[in-house]
Design a protein around this motif. Structure first.
Motif, PDB file in Angstrom:
ATOM      1  N   LEU A 100       5.360  11.835   1.840  1.00  0.00           N
ATOM      2  CA  LEU A 100       4.658  10.855   2.627  1.00  0.00           C
ATOM      3  C   LEU A 100       5.887   9.554   1.971  1.00  0.00           C
ATOM      4  O   LEU A 100       5.593   9.094   1.093  1.00  0.00           O
ATOM      5  CB  LEU A 100       3.530  10.459   2.388  1.00  0.00           C
ATOM      6  N   GLN A 488      -2.353  12.831  -2.233  1.00  0.00           N
ATOM      7  CA  GLN A 488      -0.948  12.473  -1.523  1.00  0.00           C
ATOM      8  C   GLN A 488      -0.170  13.366  -0.684  1.00  0.00           C
ATOM      9  O   GLN A 488       0.237  14.161   0.426  1.00  0.00           O
ATOM     10  CB  GLN A 488      -0.490  11.409  -1.942  1.00  0.00           C
ATOM     11  N   LYS A 493      -5.140  12.277   4.101  1.00  0.00           N
ATOM     12  CA  LYS A 493      -5.246  10.374   4.418  1.00  0.00           C
ATOM     13  C   LYS A 493      -6.711  10.270   3.701  1.00  0.00           C
ATOM     14  O   LYS A 493      -7.800  10.979   4.152  1.00  0.00           O
ATOM     15  CB  LYS A 493      -5.247  11.249   5.833  1.00  0.00           C
ATOM     16  N   SER A 526       0.306   4.628   2.565  1.00  0.00           N
ATOM     17  CA  SER A 526       1.004   5.460   3.804  1.00  0.00           C
ATOM     18  C   SER A 526       0.207   6.629   3.850  1.00  0.00           C
ATOM     19  O   SER A 526       0.151   7.614   4.920  1.00  0.00           O
ATOM     20  CB  SER A 526       2.624   5.739   3.202  1.00  0.00           C
ATOM     21  N   PHE A 527      -0.894   6.981   3.052  1.00  0.00           N
ATOM     22  CA  PHE A 527      -2.458   7.516   2.732  1.00  0.00           C
ATOM     23  C   PHE A 527      -3.642   6.833   2.731  1.00  0.00           C
ATOM     24  O   PHE A 527      -4.104   8.188   2.859  1.00  0.00           O
ATOM     25  CB  PHE A 527      -1.686   8.697   1.733  1.00  0.00           C
ATOM     26  N   TRP A 557      -5.047   9.744  12.516  1.00  0.00           N
ATOM     27  CA  TRP A 557      -4.386  10.232  11.649  1.00  0.00           C
ATOM     28  C   TRP A 557      -3.719  11.313  11.236  1.00  0.00           C
ATOM     29  O   TRP A 557      -2.435  11.677  10.637  1.00  0.00           O
ATOM     30  CB  TRP A 557      -4.058   9.432  10.277  1.00  0.00           C
ATOM     31  N   GLN A 563      -1.363   5.839  12.356  1.00  0.00           N
ATOM     32  CA  GLN A 563      -1.525   5.187  10.886  1.00  0.00           C
ATOM     33  C   GLN A 563      -3.089   4.337  11.559  1.00  0.00           C
ATOM     34  O   GLN A 563      -2.693   3.488  12.617  1.00  0.00           O
ATOM     35  CB  GLN A 563      -0.853   4.010  10.513  1.00  0.00           C
TER      36      GLN A 563
END
Length: 637
Positions: A100, A488, A493, A526-527, A557, A563
């Motif tokens: 990610l 990650q 997520k 990002s996660f 997501w 996102q």
């Protein structure tokens, strides 16, 4: 050729095969032949896809080639279609392997989407539609005969498998005493699995999706689901832990994990294939269970929603809850503040800071302003002692020297009407906070030494007592490890959420944990997303809109790479958007303030910094976790 056709782009599939390993040879050859450096030529025209099926391979590709020359690729019908026994996921689920990092798969950097399709043939982005629906390959009654001997680390006994509405409801036990309840749709299963957590000290197994209002796959019965009692039944006073170290381990982390493994094995037997996407959702202790999965078993779930997590249970169920009781006692053991004063306090807070406070840390209410003036009706004001109690309840536990024994801001301004959890209606009433604290102090704080006669007055409010009380149980009960790098790397997520008016678990614990994750894991945003709901009490209820859906944005997501943005919370006709922290909703001045469409996202230029200075701040770290075992009837670290 590239000079003659400057728009030409060349894509080498499967990560370039051996190319990343031999990059030095190509650079050396270019130098020997007097060619320009690769960075000036090949890297502008040659691209590599992510169909590698191996995390170390992807990591090497990114390290050697760099993200600017990597395109996301996924084979719908790849050469390898089975499930990796080490991870429990499909080998060719390339979305999980992609680090990610910024710009990997950024559509603005793709040389030509048409060329990508022509060269790879079966390349695709993450699907936005539901996975193909499947039906069972065996009938419900046959589930009792399914071989689960290799599903997890202990024998599994299926006690019943019966049709319940549109589902096959399965009940069983994972040795020694973990109950599992699963519901498998008889038609239209969209290859999703949702496991739900439970609150308090658990002890019962009931599937509860929590904040999933309007989640279509759940409402339409398209998901397989399961839950567990986490290794014991009933006894919310904590007495189940006495002399039962395995039950303590199962409650700490094992029960949820073995349930996930067993449920997935059941799903594979029933439908002929395992779930394509797996999710966990829970609130309160269910939120702790959610984070424990991300920390200890990062491969169990693709997406996790952790609401109001009891991240630091050993602190919360000792000093946090005990303080709310002890701070309200006078020298004779009588309660100083009673519940009839709470509306008065709440009204004063609203006057000072607003009806629903976006960020209570910006509210600087002073309870001393309510102290009775000479001749004032005592029903309309507070005594000096009562005002002191209000300040103590807001600020949180300290020792006599002012050392904080829990994070600062134990109960936010605006939550006063929820304080009946620890403020009694009349003298002599036992409040819930006392029961919460005693259940842990008596049976879980000292795992091999139950103390059924322990009283709150036995708890010493000192730094020395703090560490003796919260350790060693924090090493396996707390879900405060911020190192989610394995989660990650697996493409997981995480949506964290908490209500600002939470009367059980301080929102500060979640804010501190979120900050710790962002410090510990590169590109954590990002996660991981955090949502703070104004006016929301513990998991639901409160002064603000308290019904919403965290599962749908989580699924989107995970499955489509979208996102999460705003989440709409409702309360009857009232709606309010909540945006990823630190953004807050701002009224645009038009239309009704009870309509979410009249709000916009605003990120403060100087967001409030969470004050993480307290005695136990080192508990938000990754160096002290243990994996206990049972030896001779004792819990051994």
């Amino acid at each position: 050729m590239f000079q003659r056709f400057p728009g030409l782009r060349f894509i080498i599939p499967h990560g370039g095969g051996a190319v990343p390993y031999h990059w030095g040879r190509f650079r050396g050859l270019a130098d020997m032949l007097g060619r320009p450096p690769l960075e000036e030529t090949v890297r502008g025209d040659v691209f590599f896809d992510t169909c590698v099926y191996h995390q170390p391979g992807i990591d090497l590709l990114v390290k050697v080639i760099g993200v600017d020359n990597i395109l996301f690729g996924s084979e719908m019908v790849g050469a390898v279609r089975g499930i990796d026994p080490e991870t429990g996921h499909y080998f060719d689920d390339t979305r999980r392997y992609v680090p990610l990092r910024p710009r990997v798969g950024d559509p603005m950097r793709r040389p030509s989407s048409l060329l990508l399709v022509i060269v790879l043939g079966v390349a695709s982005a993450s699907a936005t539609a539901d996975p193909a629906a499947r039906g069972p390959r065996i009938n419900c009654a046959e589930v009792r005969d399914v071989d689960l001997s290799r599903a997890t680390d202990a024998p599994v006994t299926i006690t019943s498998a019966t049709v319940a509405g549109d589902d096959c409801e399965v009940r069983g036990t994972i040795a020694p005493a973990t109950t599992i309840v699963a519901r498998l749709p008889l038609r239209g299963w969209t290859q999703r699995y949702v496991q739900t957590g439970c609150g308090g000290l658990c002890g019962s197994a009931t599937i509860n999706y929590g904040q999933a209002a309007g989640c279509r796959p759940v409402d339409d019965g398209e998901v397989a689901s399961a839950t567990t009692d986490m290794g014991h039944q009933g006894h919310n006073d904590g007495s189940w832990a006495a002399g039962n170290p395995q039950a303590q381990i199962d409650f700490a982390y094992r029960g949820v994990h073995v349930t996930a493994q067993t449920a997935k094995a059941l799903i594979k037997a029933f439908y002929g294939k395992p779930p394509r996407y797996s999710y966990f959702t829970g609130c309160s202790d269910g939120g702790r269970e959610a984070l424990m999965e991300a920390q200890r078993y990062p491969g169990d779930f693709d997406g996790i929603a952790a609401g109001a997590p009891a991240t630091n249970m050993a602190v919360q169920n000792t000093f946090h809850h005990a303080w709310t009781v002890l701070a309200n006692k006078d020298a004779n053991g009588n309660d100083i503040l009673l519940a009839d004063k709470l509306p008065l306090i709440h009204s004063a807070v609203r006057t000072a800071c607003g009806s629903v406070i976006d960020d209570p840390r910006l509210c600087h209410f002073n309870p001393s302003t309510l102290i009775c003036r000479t001749g004032q009706n005592p029903a309309t004001c507070l005594s000096p002692a009562q005002a002191t109690v209000v300040r103590k309840l807001h600020d949180g536990a300290t020792d006599s020297r002012g050392n904080r024994l829990e994070p600062y801001l134990s109960h936010e301004w605006g939550s006063e009407l929820e304080w009946t959890l620890f403020i009694p209606a009349a003298q002599g009433r036992t409040v819930a906070s006392e029961n919460f604290a005693l259940s842990y102090l008596r049976y879980l704080a000292q795992p091999n030494n139950p103390r059924p006669s322990y009283q709150l007055t036995d708890l010493k409010l000192t730094v020395e007592s703090f560490w003796k009380t919260v350790m060693p149980s924090s090493s396996y009960m707390a879900a405060s490890n911020p190192d989610l790098s394995a989660f990650q790397r697996g493409g997981g997520k995480l949506i964290l959420w908490h209500g600002w008016n939470d009367q059980h678990i301080s929102p500060q614990s979640t804010l501190i944990y979120y900050d710790a994750v962002r410090r510990t894991v590169r590109d954590a945003d990002s996660f991981t997303k955090l949502y703070m709901f104004p006016g929301l009490a513990h998991c639901s209820g409160g002064a603000g809109p308290d019904t919403f859906d965290v599962l749908t944005p989580l699924m989107s997501w995970v499955e489509s790479g979208h996102q999460p943005a705003r989440i709409i919370a409702t309360n009857g006709a009232r709606t309010r958007p909540v945006f990823p922290y630190p953004a807050v909703a701002r009224y645009d001045g038009t239309g009704s303030p009870d309509d979410a469409s009249n709000f916009f996202s605003y990120t403060p230029k100087n967001p409030v910094r969470t004050d993480a200075r307290w005695v136990g701040q080192s508990l938000y770290a990754s160096h002290y976790q243990t994996w206990p075992r049972v030896k001779n009837g004792k819990l051994v670290l």
